[in-house]
Design an enzyme around this catalytic site. Structure first.
Site, mmCIF file in Angstrom:
data_model
loop_
_atom_site.group_PDB
_atom_site.id
_atom_site.type_symbol
_atom_site.label_atom_id
_atom_site.label_comp_id
_atom_site.label_asym_id
_atom_site.label_seq_id
_atom_site.Cartn_x
_atom_site.Cartn_y
_atom_site.Cartn_z
ATOM 1 N N ASN A 1 -1.557 17.687 -21.101
ATOM 2 C CA ASN A 1 -1.871 16.611 -22.036
ATOM 3 C C ASN A 1 -2.030 17.108 -23.469
ATOM 4 O O ASN A 1 -2.551 16.387 -24.319
ATOM 5 C CB ASN A 1 -3.153 15.895 -21.594
ATOM 6 C CG ASN A 1 -2.968 15.197 -20.268
ATOM 7 O OD1 ASN A 1 -2.012 14.457 -20.092
ATOM 8 N ND2 ASN A 1 -3.860 15.448 -19.333
ATOM 9 N N HIS B 1 -1.708 14.757 -26.347
ATOM 10 C CA HIS B 1 -1.660 13.400 -25.786
ATOM 11 C C HIS B 1 -2.901 12.558 -26.089
ATOM 12 O O HIS B 1 -2.796 11.337 -26.139
ATOM 13 C CB HIS B 1 -1.426 13.456 -24.268
ATOM 14 C CG HIS B 1 0.013 13.739 -23.914
ATOM 15 N ND1 HIS B 1 0.665 14.880 -24.294
ATOM 16 C CD2 HIS B 1 0.924 13.002 -23.214
ATOM 17 C CE1 HIS B 1 1.917 14.857 -23.848
ATOM 18 N NE2 HIS B 1 2.092 13.729 -23.182
ATOM 19 N N HIS C 1 -1.968 9.291 -27.636
ATOM 20 C CA HIS C 1 -2.269 7.983 -27.019
ATOM 21 C C HIS C 1 -3.031 7.095 -27.993
ATOM 22 O O HIS C 1 -2.838 5.879 -28.015
ATOM 23 C CB HIS C 1 -3.083 8.166 -25.738
ATOM 24 C CG HIS C 1 -2.284 8.688 -24.586
ATOM 25 N ND1 HIS C 1 -2.862 9.104 -23.409
ATOM 26 C CD2 HIS C 1 -0.951 8.842 -24.428
ATOM 27 C CE1 HIS C 1 -1.911 9.507 -22.577
ATOM 28 N NE2 HIS C 1 -0.752 9.357 -23.179
ATOM 29 N N GLU D 1 -4.881 16.643 -11.086
ATOM 30 C CA GLU D 1 -5.482 16.952 -12.379
ATOM 31 C C GLU D 1 -6.992 17.137 -12.319
ATOM 32 O O GLU D 1 -7.740 16.533 -13.076
ATOM 33 C CB GLU D 1 -5.110 15.858 -13.397
ATOM 34 C CG GLU D 1 -5.343 16.311 -14.831
ATOM 35 C CD GLU D 1 -4.722 15.368 -15.866
ATOM 36 O OE1 GLU D 1 -3.529 15.075 -15.746
ATOM 37 O OE2 GLU D 1 -5.449 14.948 -16.768
ATOM 38 N N ARG E 1 -3.889 21.092 -14.586
ATOM 39 C CA ARG E 1 -2.863 20.121 -14.968
ATOM 40 C C ARG E 1 -3.193 19.413 -16.275
ATOM 41 O O ARG E 1 -2.295 18.937 -16.981
ATOM 42 C CB ARG E 1 -2.664 19.089 -13.843
ATOM 43 C CG ARG E 1 -1.577 18.086 -14.163
ATOM 44 C CD ARG E 1 -1.105 17.301 -12.957
ATOM 45 N NE ARG E 1 -0.089 16.338 -13.383
ATOM 46 C CZ ARG E 1 0.586 15.561 -12.568
ATOM 47 N NH1 ARG E 1 0.362 15.615 -11.270
ATOM 48 N NH2 ARG E 1 1.499 14.733 -13.032
ATOM 49 N N ARG F 1 0.802 -1.235 0.000
ATOM 50 C CA ARG F 1 0.000 0.000 0.000
ATOM 51 C C ARG F 1 0.833 1.283 0.000
ATOM 52 O O ARG F 1 0.351 2.341 0.413
ATOM 53 C CB ARG F 1 -1.002 0.032 1.151
ATOM 54 C CG ARG F 1 -2.014 -1.095 1.078
ATOM 55 C CD ARG F 1 -3.249 -0.835 1.919
ATOM 56 N NE ARG F 1 -3.991 -2.089 2.039
ATOM 57 C CZ ARG F 1 -3.871 -2.921 3.062
ATOM 58 N NH1 ARG F 1 -3.092 -2.622 4.075
ATOM 59 N NH2 ARG F 1 -4.541 -4.041 3.086
ATOM 60 N N LYS G 1 2.608 11.012 -11.608
ATOM 61 C CA LYS G 1 1.739 10.116 -12.381
ATOM 62 C C LYS G 1 2.488 8.809 -12.610
ATOM 63 O O LYS G 1 3.601 8.815 -13.138
ATOM 64 C CB LYS G 1 1.379 10.732 -13.729
ATOM 65 C CG LYS G 1 0.266 11.758 -13.652
ATOM 66 C CD LYS G 1 -0.256 12.054 -15.049
ATOM 67 C CE LYS G 1 -1.313 13.131 -15.025
ATOM 68 N NZ LYS G 1 -1.799 13.444 -16.389
ATOM 69 N N GLU H 1 8.093 16.944 -25.810
ATOM 70 C CA GLU H 1 7.517 17.402 -24.545
ATOM 71 C C GLU H 1 8.064 18.776 -24.156
ATOM 72 O O GLU H 1 7.369 19.588 -23.545
ATOM 73 C CB GLU H 1 7.791 16.389 -23.416
ATOM 74 C CG GLU H 1 7.213 14.989 -23.649
ATOM 75 C CD GLU H 1 5.707 14.857 -23.368
ATOM 76 O OE1 GLU H 1 5.028 15.874 -23.123
ATOM 77 O OE2 GLU H 1 5.209 13.708 -23.406
ATOM 78 N N HIS I 1 6.794 7.457 -27.398
ATOM 79 C CA HIS I 1 5.738 8.321 -26.876
ATOM 80 C C HIS I 1 5.877 9.755 -27.413
ATOM 81 O O HIS I 1 4.901 10.360 -27.866
ATOM 82 C CB HIS I 1 5.793 8.311 -25.345
ATOM 83 C CG HIS I 1 4.841 9.262 -24.702
ATOM 84 N ND1 HIS I 1 3.463 9.157 -24.846
ATOM 85 C CD2 HIS I 1 5.053 10.348 -23.915
ATOM 86 C CE1 HIS I 1 2.878 10.139 -24.167
ATOM 87 N NE2 HIS I 1 3.812 10.872 -23.596
ATOM 88 N N LYS J 1 6.634 22.501 -15.243
ATOM 89 C CA LYS J 1 5.846 21.362 -14.791
ATOM 90 C C LYS J 1 5.621 21.407 -13.279
ATOM 91 O O LYS J 1 4.503 21.172 -12.800
ATOM 92 C CB LYS J 1 6.527 20.045 -15.174
ATOM 93 C CG LYS J 1 5.771 18.838 -14.635
ATOM 94 C CD LYS J 1 5.564 17.753 -15.627
ATOM 95 C CE LYS J 1 4.594 16.709 -15.114
ATOM 96 N NZ LYS J 1 4.574 15.512 -15.948
#
Lengths: 363, 363
Positions: free
Chosen positions: B245, B248, B252, B237, B241, B121, B143, B185, B265, B227
């Protein structure tokens, strides 16, 4: 109906306890209205309660209601089953604004909660526990996760539900063995810091096993209140919350060592509690009369009071070495300084632990 | 050396940027001293830097230093690889007080971070990014996660590292293609809200591709500062935030549709950025001259400026329907109202999106 609350600020939530709550759209409506809902359940519970819950969610104004029905049992609390849930959610295009509902016992709650914690990095979920064990313990507090062949609950996250809905009528269909397993966790609360509750349980165990609604409702309320209080003080188990693991380090070793699903979790906790009491007795922290009361109460609940044959001292030590309460290589245990006085400590004579393992386990 | 910080209260942490930092025990010592450490890396990076990092961790006083070396590539960012990490940690009996270190690019960082988020955890981890993309983007902000065959990064958690250690010397061994992918990026930050940085990039791209240390250090610092600022404002987010993306959602879809690992990526993000710019142009939000500057800069960085053949409009729509920015069934996109002015919005004419897909994609 009674409503307790888990006081965790913006992560806080209500625990509703009462009869027939599965049929009350106004309770679920608060979270379900306008959202797509996926109910996760298992093959045992779904035929009994899934249709009722789906109807209630529809009446509560859910945008859509769908279900994933998994096989039943601790042996399915795995990453593989989790992947099955993720696939089901993606196929249904569930998004971050939607809702999961866990309908079942501790395994379904832990799996669904972990899926909710990690699907798209976290979505909302509601616990609808249908076993006594889940109602008094696992559905409250946000511990979620799955087992690994090398250790129970080793993979998981803290992720609080948005609501816990305890319909006590669901206990009418619970097998006796599962009822007893739930009582192990109920007795635990008495042992930790509620000696008065422990004495009440000694007086009312026959009523609980006869499923008298008043007695069960009292036991569930008191257990949930005790748990909600501890969780509010220590959400992520940096301190006091570890007390709730009384009997669990030994119990997890039993479950991991025997293979998940041989004993019910509550059964393993019962035997583990006796082992913790035995060790406390050897350390001189607990009196013989108290130890006897503990064994007697667990027996009266229909629970095992010694670990199963086939797991010797060496195997216990090996498995306990990866317990989550190990810190910097040192094992901490929850032990008893009396009934209603549990402590978390690494300060015990390791020889006494060896004696407990030698005396109570059988290779 | 420069040190930036991500201001998140008790979850806050430093980003150290400079040359030769992998060899400086005093930086890692703050977190590693007295703890058992497992470094997670891949078969490409480990032969180059693992021994150096292990020596530094030992010199920093780590209780023990061990390593897990995984295969290299986006196609291994899966639940299966994650299970391999869990098994390695359990076999080494790592406990909650111990430490993971991610040594590699974005895939290693995302996998290791998610393992750290969910092992027992949650345990601590440190990011040591060795690709430009990881240094300017994925190592900062918490993330973490893995891919699912039905969608990229669909399973994950927010879990902040305790430190980000950017040794810019590691870029000396980075293939040109990976350097270009990282620039996608970097350019993104200019487009979102830093028009001055965008103009600087237009002037300095040749220096960046020639790996001039001063230029690279400036680009990394500025990107990390941008960032860190956004993450501090909106860790999970819920708002701003999502601007990060840009490119993205389309990107994606390219990665998921082609099969993970076909394009890097950053390459998919570059083509996705052109698609976002095209849509913004069609909506009348972006001027033709700005759109051309964007395409020119991405081309100068050695990046693709259109999606690959084989993915038609229908397939794009299908994959984008499960994007994490979909809310209550409605797709939100990051679009441009100018260079340095990105917005997250569902308020666009869907016909314009259809036009963009028809014009730029090829079945």
């Amino acid at each position: 109906m009674d409503t307790l609350s888990v006081e965790l600020g913006e992560r806080g939530y209500p625990i509703h306890i009462g009869r027939g709550l599965l049929r009350q759209p106004e309770l679920l409506g608060e979270r379900a209205t306008g959202r797509r809902v996926v109910v996760v359940s298992n093959e045992t519970v779904a035929p009994l309660y899934l249709q009722t819950l789906q109807d209630t969610l529809s009446a509560a104004g859910a945008g859509s209601v769908d279900a994933l029905v998994l096989p039943d049992g601790e042996r399915y609390k795995t990453l593989e089953t989790l992947e099955r849930i993720y696939t089901g959610l993606l196929q249904r295009r569930l998004d971050r604004g939607d809702l999961l509902v866990a309908l079942g016992g501790g395994v379904i709650g832990d799996l669904t909660g972990f899926a909710a914690a990690t699907y798209q990095r976290g979505i909302d979920f509601i616990q609808v526990p249908t076993t006594l064990l889940a109602q008094v313990d696992s559905s409250v507090g946000g511990k979620t996760g799955v087992n690994h062949p090398l250790g129970k609950n080793m993979i998981g996250a803290f992720h609080q539900p948005r609501m816990v809905l305890v319909d006590t009528d669901t206990l009418n269909t619970l097998p006796d063995r599962e009822l007893s397993a739930g009582l192990a966790e109920v007795i635990k609360y008495g042992l930790i810091d509620d000696a008065e509750f422990f004495a009440w349980l000694e007086a009312h165990l026959p009523a609980l096993r006869a499923r008298e609604p008043e007695a069960l409702a009292h036991a569930i309320r008191r257990s949930c209140a005790d748990k909600a209080h501890v969780v509010a003080q220590d959400e992520r188990e940096s301190g006091r919350r570890a007390l709730l693991n009384l009997g669990h380090t030994f119990g997890h070793a039993i479950e991991t060592g025997m293979g998940y699903g041989q004993w019910l979790h509550g059964e393993a906790v019962a035997a583990g509690t006796v082992m913790a009491a035995d060790l406390s007795l050897r350390l001189g922290w607990l009196e013989a009369g108290e130890q006897e009361r503990i064994v007697r109460l667990l027996q009266a609940a229909g629970l095992p009071v010694e670990p199963p044959p086939g797991l010797g001292p060496e195997r216990f030590r090996e498995i306990m070495a990866v317990d989550k309460k190990v810190q910097r290589g040192r094992l901490r245990l929850v032990l008893l300084q009396g009934i209603g006085r549990a402590v978390v400590t690494a300060e015990f004579d390791p020889k006494a632990l060896d004696e407990t393992l030698d005396a109570l386990t059988r290779p």
